[in-house]
Design a protein around this motif. Structure first.
Motif, PDB file in Angstrom:
ATOM      1  N   ARG A  24      43.923  53.867  36.689  1.00 46.82           N
ATOM      2  CA  ARG A  24      43.840  52.991  37.861  1.00 46.82           C
ATOM      3  C   ARG A  24      42.603  52.098  37.793  1.00 46.82           C
ATOM      4  O   ARG A  24      42.659  50.933  38.190  1.00 46.82           O
ATOM      5  CB  ARG A  24      43.818  53.840  39.133  1.00 46.82           C
ATOM      6  N   LEU A  25      41.503  52.639  37.306  1.00 46.50           N
ATOM      7  CA  LEU A  25      40.287  51.842  37.198  1.00 46.50           C
ATOM      8  C   LEU A  25      40.458  50.725  36.166  1.00 46.50           C
ATOM      9  O   LEU A  25      40.031  49.589  36.405  1.00 46.50           O
ATOM     10  CB  LEU A  25      39.101  52.735  36.838  1.00 46.50           C
ATOM     11  N   ASP A  26      41.068  51.030  35.030  1.00 48.43           N
ATOM     12  CA  ASP A  26      41.321  49.996  34.020  1.00 48.43           C
ATOM     13  C   ASP A  26      42.217  48.901  34.589  1.00 48.43           C
ATOM     14  O   ASP A  26      41.998  47.711  34.339  1.00 48.43           O
ATOM     15  CB  ASP A  26      41.983  50.602  32.781  1.00 48.43           C
ATOM     16  N   PHE A  27      43.225  49.311  35.342  1.00 41.98           N
ATOM     17  CA  PHE A  27      44.143  48.332  35.918  1.00 41.98           C
ATOM     18  C   PHE A  27      43.440  47.472  36.961  1.00 41.98           C
ATOM     19  O   PHE A  27      43.683  46.269  37.052  1.00 41.98           O
ATOM     20  CB  PHE A  27      45.339  49.049  36.539  1.00 41.98           C
ATOM     21  N   ALA A  28      42.551  48.080  37.744  1.00 38.69           N
ATOM     22  CA  ALA A  28      41.781  47.315  38.724  1.00 38.69           C
ATOM     23  C   ALA A  28      40.927  46.259  38.028  1.00 38.69           C
ATOM     24  O   ALA A  28      40.813  45.118  38.493  1.00 38.69           O
ATOM     25  CB  ALA A  28      40.910  48.247  39.560  1.00 38.69           C
ATOM     26  N   ARG A  29      40.323  46.629  36.897  1.00 38.95           N
ATOM     27  CA  ARG A  29      39.535  45.658  36.133  1.00 38.95           C
ATOM     28  C   ARG A  29      40.426  44.526  35.619  1.00 38.95           C
ATOM     29  O   ARG A  29      40.017  43.358  35.624  1.00 38.95           O
ATOM     30  CB  ARG A  29      38.814  46.350  34.980  1.00 38.95           C
ATOM     31  N   GLN A  30      41.604  44.876  35.133  1.00 38.26           N
ATOM     32  CA  GLN A  30      42.533  43.849  34.647  1.00 38.26           C
ATOM     33  C   GLN A  30      42.930  42.882  35.756  1.00 38.26           C
ATOM     34  O   GLN A  30      42.981  41.663  35.549  1.00 38.26           O
ATOM     35  CB  GLN A  30      43.781  44.512  34.059  1.00 38.26           C
ATOM     36  N   LEU A  31      43.231  43.419  36.938  1.00 36.98           N
ATOM     37  CA  LEU A  31      43.632  42.578  38.067  1.00 36.98           C
ATOM     38  C   LEU A  31      42.511  41.620  38.468  1.00 36.98           C
ATOM     39  O   LEU A  31      42.739  40.426  38.685  1.00 36.98           O
ATOM     40  CB  LEU A  31      44.016  43.453  39.262  1.00 36.98           C
ATOM     41  N   ALA A  32      41.298  42.156  38.569  1.00 42.22           N
ATOM     42  CA  ALA A  32      40.158  41.308  38.949  1.00 42.22           C
ATOM     43  C   ALA A  32      39.898  40.251  37.879  1.00 42.22           C
ATOM     44  O   ALA A  32      39.571  39.102  38.186  1.00 42.22           O
ATOM     45  CB  ALA A  32      38.918  42.166  39.167  1.00 42.22           C
ATOM     46  N   GLY A  33      40.049  40.636  36.597  1.00 39.86           N
ATOM     47  CA  GLY A  33      39.846  39.677  35.514  1.00 39.86           C
ATOM     48  C   GLY A  33      40.867  38.557  35.538  1.00 39.86           C
ATOM     49  O   GLY A  33      40.526  37.386  35.315  1.00 39.86           O
ATOM     50  N   LYS A  34      42.121  38.880  35.818  1.00 38.55           N
ATOM     51  CA  LYS A  34      43.163  37.848  35.893  1.00 38.55           C
ATOM     52  C   LYS A  34      42.901  36.899  37.053  1.00 38.55           C
ATOM     53  O   LYS A  34      43.045  35.680  36.925  1.00 38.55           O
ATOM     54  CB  LYS A  34      44.535  38.500  36.047  1.00 38.55           C
ATOM     55  N   ALA A  35      42.509  37.465  38.191  1.00 35.87           N
ATOM     56  CA  ALA A  35      42.187  36.619  39.345  1.00 35.87           C
ATOM     57  C   ALA A  35      41.010  35.704  39.035  1.00 35.87           C
ATOM     58  O   ALA A  35      40.989  34.526  39.426  1.00 35.87           O
ATOM     59  CB  ALA A  35      41.881  37.485  40.562  1.00 35.87           C
ATOM     60  N   LEU A  36      40.042  36.232  38.313  1.00 33.99           N
ATOM     61  CA  LEU A  36      38.869  35.438  37.933  1.00 33.99           C
ATOM     62  C   LEU A  36      39.277  34.246  37.070  1.00 33.99           C
ATOM     63  O   LEU A  36      38.733  33.144  37.224  1.00 33.99           O
ATOM     64  CB  LEU A  36      37.881  36.326  37.183  1.00 33.99           C
ATOM     65  N   GLU A  37      40.238  34.451  36.161  1.00 37.34           N
ATOM     66  CA  GLU A  37      40.703  33.369  35.300  1.00 37.34           C
ATOM     67  C   GLU A  37      41.396  32.270  36.101  1.00 37.34           C
ATOM     68  O   GLU A  37      41.364  31.101  35.717  1.00 37.34           O
ATOM     69  CB  GLU A  37      41.666  33.915  34.240  1.00 37.34           C
ATOM     70  N   GLU A  38      42.031  32.631  37.196  1.00 33.82           N
ATOM     71  CA  GLU A  38      42.820  31.669  37.962  1.00 33.82           C
ATOM     72  C   GLU A  38      42.032  30.995  39.077  1.00 33.82           C
ATOM     73  O   GLU A  38      42.534  30.066  39.702  1.00 33.82           O
ATOM     74  CB  GLU A  38      44.057  32.364  38.550  1.00 33.82           C
ATOM     75  N   MET A  39      40.817  31.459  39.324  1.00 32.24           N
ATOM     76  CA  MET A  39      40.004  30.832  40.371  1.00 32.24           C
ATOM     77  C   MET A  39      39.420  29.519  39.857  1.00 32.24           C
ATOM     78  O   MET A  39      38.901  29.447  38.752  1.00 32.24           O
ATOM     79  CB  MET A  39      38.887  31.783  40.801  1.00 32.24           C
TER      80      MET A  39
END
Length: 350
Positions: free
Chosen positions: A52-67
């Motif tokens: 779950r922690l790895d997935f949370a990092r992935q989600l935040a990273g993807k959002a960061l790319e799209e901001m």
């Protein structure tokens, strides 16, 4: 002239001109739950489940790319009963490497206690966002939204009637509670001194009931007022707190009480779509690259020249156009005032 204009426009595009334009931007503080239950590997889509922690990092990273540039992001971690700010929101384009590197280095080893009081951690995150308004001299902290990423697993469990209450004003801080994890209870791993998974927590190694039900720490085990502990041993024997799943109904309740929105983060697309909604956006002037404007005009000039010359070549080479030109030429000779251009009279043979 058009070819010269196209070349000049292309040169202008290569310079990468910029303009200050009003654009939607987003300011977020991502709080990642780093407690033990976030090490359960039941997050993600398909067969490629990760912790779950790895997935949370992935989600935040993807959002960061799209901001968009001009947006800002900050990071914090939650463990025990508080959210600990790593750094306040900073501009995502100028500091992309810093944010992404720090995000990937967030780890369960950063936890300083083996407790997970989710409600208190969420309230602490809200307080941290509100404190940014005092810290930020530019006065932009009021635009910061909270993104609290957790599975909602309270450890030790909370009593339904005696759980922590939110003392703030609901809705004063906007943002999301992102639920992460599967719906099926799964064992929680524990790790040795080298950080390697060495087994799973057993039923008798985890508190199965809340502290209030256990009573005051005295020799008589006096029960707390208003708490019925008659079935205490039965609840302990049948407890499943050593297993973990997404506590979605609990997170929805917390989100409603604090004025936040809840989203179950099952994919990066779902999470980013909920996060980068215009409701959370702030219009502000942003230095924007407008090189696409002269580049597009240059392309249009080249296309116009190409199509014009292609059309002329087709008219010269195509047989239909050649025949039409020949007939047009004979008609011009027939209408000519000069006698030698007139056609011969038809003579019938005997």
């Amino acid at each position: 002239m058009l070819l010269i204009a196209a070349a000049l426009l292309l040169l202008l595009a290569l310079v990468k001109p910029t303009m200050t334009l009003p654009r939607d931007t987003w300011d977020f503080m991502f709080v990642l739950d780093i407690t033990g239950s976030m090490n359960v590997a039941d997050a993600g889509s398909g067969d490629a489940n990760v912790t779950r922690l790895d997935f949370a990092r992935q989600l935040a990273g993807k959002a960061l790319e799209e901001m968009r540039c001009g947006s800002r992001a900050g990071l914090a971690v939650f463990t025990e009963h508080r959210s600990f700010l790593l750094f306040a929101p900073i501009e995502v384009c100028d500091n992309h490497l810093v944010i992404s590197t720090m995000l990937q280095r967030i780890d369960w080893r950063m936890a300083w206690a083996e407790r997970s009081e989710v409600a208190k951690g969420l309230y602490s995150g809200i307080e941290a966002v509100q404190a940014l308004e005092v810290m930020d001299e530019a006065g932009r902290a009021g635009d910061t939204r909270l993104v609290f990423m957790t599975d909602g697993h309270e450890a030790p469990p909370v009593h339904p009637a005696l759980r922590p209450k939110f003392r703030g004003r609901a809705g004063i801080t906007e943002g999301l509670v992102a639920g992460i994890g599967g719906s099926t209870p799964a064992p929680i791993p524990w790790f040795d001194e080298n950080g390697e998974a060495a087994g799973y927590w057993a039923r008798d190694e985890v508190m199965q009931v809340d502290r209030h039900s256990l009573g005051r720490p005295s020799t008589q085990g006096e029960a707390m007022a208003g708490v019925d502990s008659a079935d205490l041993q039965e609840r302990i024997a049948s407890g499943t707190e050593h297993l973990s799943s997404l506590r979605e109904s609990y997170l929805r309740q917390l989100a409603a009480e604090t004025g936040l929105e809840y989203v179950r983060a099952t994919t990066g697309e779902t999470f980013s779509r909920a996060l980068l909604d215009t409701r959370f956006a702030t219009k502000r002037p942003v230095l924007t690259n407008v090189a696409w404007i002269p580049a597009t005009l240059s392309l249009l000039c080249v296309l116009y020249l190409f199509t014009t010359r292609l059309h002329s070549r087709i008219r010269r080479l195509h047989p239909r156009f050649t025949a039409e030109r020949a007939r047009a030429g004979s008609w011009r000779r027939a209408d000519s005032p000069r006698g030698d251009a007139a056609p011969r009279p038809h003579v019938r043979r005997r």
